[in-house]
Scaffold this motif. Sequence first.
Motif, PDB file in Angstrom:
ATOM      1  N   CYS A   2       0.834  -1.202   0.000  1.00 11.65           N
ATOM      2  CA  CYS A   2       0.000   0.000   0.000  1.00 11.65           C
ATOM      3  C   CYS A   2       0.863   1.243   0.000  1.00 11.65           C
ATOM      4  O   CYS A   2       1.890   1.289   0.645  1.00 11.65           O
ATOM      5  CB  CYS A   2      -0.910   0.033   1.223  1.00 11.65           C
ATOM      6  N   GLN A  18      -5.588   3.860   0.177  1.00 11.64           N
ATOM      7  CA  GLN A  18      -4.261   3.266   0.049  1.00 11.64           C
ATOM      8  C   GLN A  18      -3.468   3.284   1.355  1.00 11.64           C
ATOM      9  O   GLN A  18      -2.438   2.629   1.454  1.00 11.64           O
ATOM     10  CB  GLN A  18      -3.476   4.010  -1.031  1.00 11.64           C
ATOM     11  N   THR A  65      -3.840  -0.135  -3.934  1.00 10.29           N
ATOM     12  CA  THR A  65      -2.722   0.648  -4.424  1.00 10.29           C
ATOM     13  C   THR A  65      -3.274   1.541  -5.530  1.00 10.29           C
ATOM     14  O   THR A  65      -4.484   1.725  -5.632  1.00 10.29           O
ATOM     15  CB  THR A  65      -1.586  -0.241  -4.948  1.00 10.29           C
TER      16      THR A  65
END
Length: 272
Positions: free
Chosen positions: A20, A43, A76
Amino acid sequence: MKSTFKLTIASIALMGLAACAAPNNSSSPANSERHMDKETALQAYHWRLFATAGKDGQPAPAIAGAGGEQVTLNFTDKMMSVDNLCNVLGSGYTLKGSSISFTSPVSTMKMCADPELMRNEQAVGKLLPTATTWSMSKADSAPNNPAPVLTLSFKDGTQWRLKGEPTATTRYGSEPTRVFLEVAAQREACSHPLMPNYQCLKVREIQYNDSGVKTHLGEWMYYYGDIEGYTHTPGVRNVLRINRYELKNVPADASSKADVLDMVVESEQIGK
């Protein structure tokens, strides 16, 4: 007797979706600033599924993960992964205001002995592409430092509620360096300045080329301290993929690095 489990570097590319990114501080127009904060927060957290609701809005049976762990979503840049099932599921995602859509997930191909876990994985894989909306709020249980809660709604009227847990990148405030460490099967006695009779992990660094071929093996050395997320089993040699974070303003006698387990790439039981 030896038993070995290996993943090729190519096969772990999918699993890399779980990494992340830290939230950024870029400016945005005032009328979209709040939305951008929430979008980047996707994220910054691991999202652990703690509650589901059926079409009627009533609580539904929880989706059980592997080993009692919660099914976890990680985001992500335009990619999402699902952890703690039999395999890692990977999917693209698109946000438009309060709308969210996922592409059909792709999966690693490991078979699991637990048929219920396999059924849960298949159910999750079918449900995710039917997601319609998302929202984020703060939990009421910790008003001084509340964890965010992500709500996902699906076409059939069901909902997921997922609690945010800060990623290592969020906690340490920097992007990590990727390192591969081989961990020997047995700990060894080592001299620790603060802990008598300490047993160190014995590790060496491994480097791979883009084809997944080992190109360098470092020297064995003692590892003082712990690798976050890793529990060593005596008699098992492992190759770990590590996210290494540089720490700032640490005491003189403390490590300037924090190692966080990303995944186990190779595992070998060293028997008698």
